[in-house]
Design a protein around this motif. Structure first.
Motif, short mmCIF file in Angstrom:
data_model
loop_
_atom_site.label_atom_id
_atom_site.label_comp_id
_atom_site.label_asym_id
_atom_site.label_seq_id
_atom_site.Cartn_x
_atom_site.Cartn_y
_atom_site.Cartn_z
N THR A 48 0.72 -1.51 -0.13
CA THR A 48 -0.36 0.04 -0.12
C THR A 48 0.81 1.14 -0.35
OG1 THR A 48 -0.29 -0.21 2.37
CG2 THR A 48 -1.96 -0.74 1.28
N LYS A 111 -4.41 -3.45 -8.61
CA LYS A 111 -5.89 -2.16 -8.14
C LYS A 111 -6.50 -3.20 -7.06
CE LYS A 111 -6.57 0.67 -12.54
NZ LYS A 111 -7.89 0.82 -12.91
N CYS A 115 -6.48 -2.98 -3.02
CA CYS A 115 -7.16 -2.65 -2.40
C CYS A 115 -7.33 -3.51 -1.14
CB CYS A 115 -8.85 -2.73 -2.88
SG CYS A 115 -9.56 -2.28 -2.10
N ARG A 118 -5.89 -3.80 2.33
CA ARG A 118 -5.60 -3.15 3.51
C ARG A 118 -6.58 -3.57 4.71
NH1 ARG A 118 -5.83 0.41 -1.39
NH2 ARG A 118 -4.22 1.66 -1.49
N CYS A 127 -14.40 -3.09 -3.07
CA CYS A 127 -12.87 -3.68 -4.30
C CYS A 127 -12.96 -3.28 -5.24
CB CYS A 127 -11.59 -3.75 -4.18
SG CYS A 127 -11.58 -3.68 -2.55
N HIS A 130 -16.29 -0.32 -6.28
CA HIS A 130 -14.71 0.61 -6.18
C HIS A 130 -14.30 0.82 -8.10
CE1 HIS A 130 -12.37 4.72 -5.20
NE2 HIS A 130 -12.01 3.51 -5.25
N TYR A 131 -13.98 -0.03 -8.22
CA TYR A 131 -12.98 0.38 -9.01
C TYR A 131 -13.80 -0.10 -10.75
CZ TYR A 131 -9.04 0.98 -6.81
OH TYR A 131 -7.81 1.87 -6.43
#
Length: 207
Positions: A48, A111, A115, A118, A127, A130-131
């Motif tokens: 990260t 990606k 994500c 984390r 995730c 989100h993407y």
């Protein structure tokens, strides 16, 4: 960090679409292989705070042959079952990462994995939303296969390298413990220097 990385002690290649602005059909790529495990705190921090910012924000990914190996310090017991350093949940998360890597290119995989890593639980849906990445194939991979089967090839890859802890980073297909330790703290700067040394090219935004 170099010393702390060894807290995670041993108990026991993918194509990327090239931006149009790059010269030629494909840029020269420097091979980076990361051996890691999903719940190792130092792996989480490296991905990260070092790897993902370098690959994404500094745009190194088009110049990198990046391989992620989600296995780390896991071992296969006498019954053929994978046992992970941080328990069953880590094996589950490693398997989710492996399914991502099997079904998506390295850009999308990084990606999703950056994500997911984390948190300490499965955040695939959050995730993916989100993407805006369709992960139906990833869910099917995990649903229809056993963790031992999913992780087998990553265990075989990991067994070829001798390291004392993770994250372990091989550069240009060579693992060196001292260099790996330095990479965990100063990944982008070292990547830039090694890229220039190998290809005689200066990448953008390199110091």
């Amino acid at each position: 960090m170099r010393a702390a990385v060894f807290v995670c002690l041993l108990l026991g290649w993918v194509g990327v679409a090239m931006p149009r602005r790059l010269r030629g059909a494909q840029a020269d790529r420097l091979a980076i292989t990361l051996y890691y495990e999903a719940l190792c705190p130092y792996c989480m921090k490296f991905v990260t705070s070092q790897l993902n910012p370098s690959m994404v924000r500094q745009d190194r990914l088009p110049f990198t042959d990046l391989t992620l190996i989600p296995y780390g310090n896991a071992k296969t017991n006498d019954d053929g079952n994978v046992e992970c350093q941080h328990g069953v949940m880590e094996c589950e998360l490693n398997a989710w990462h492996a399914c991502i890597l099997e079904h998506h290119d390295i850009a999308q995989s990084l990606k999703l994995i950056a994500c997911m890593i984390r948190g300490k639980k499965n955040r695939l849906d959050k995730c993916a939303d989100h993407y805006q990445i369709d992960v139906g194939d990833v869910r099917n991979c995990k649903k229809t296969r056993q963790v031992n089967d999913i992780l087998r090839k990553y265990g075989e890859e990991t067994a070829r390298v001798s390291f004392m802890g993770v994250p372990a980073i091989a550069l240009d297909h060579v693992y060196d413990a001292d260099l790996s330790g330095n990479l965990t703290d100063n990944f982008d700067a070292i990547f830039c220097a090694k890229y220039k040394e190998k290809f005689n090219k200066q990448l953008n935004n390199c110091q």
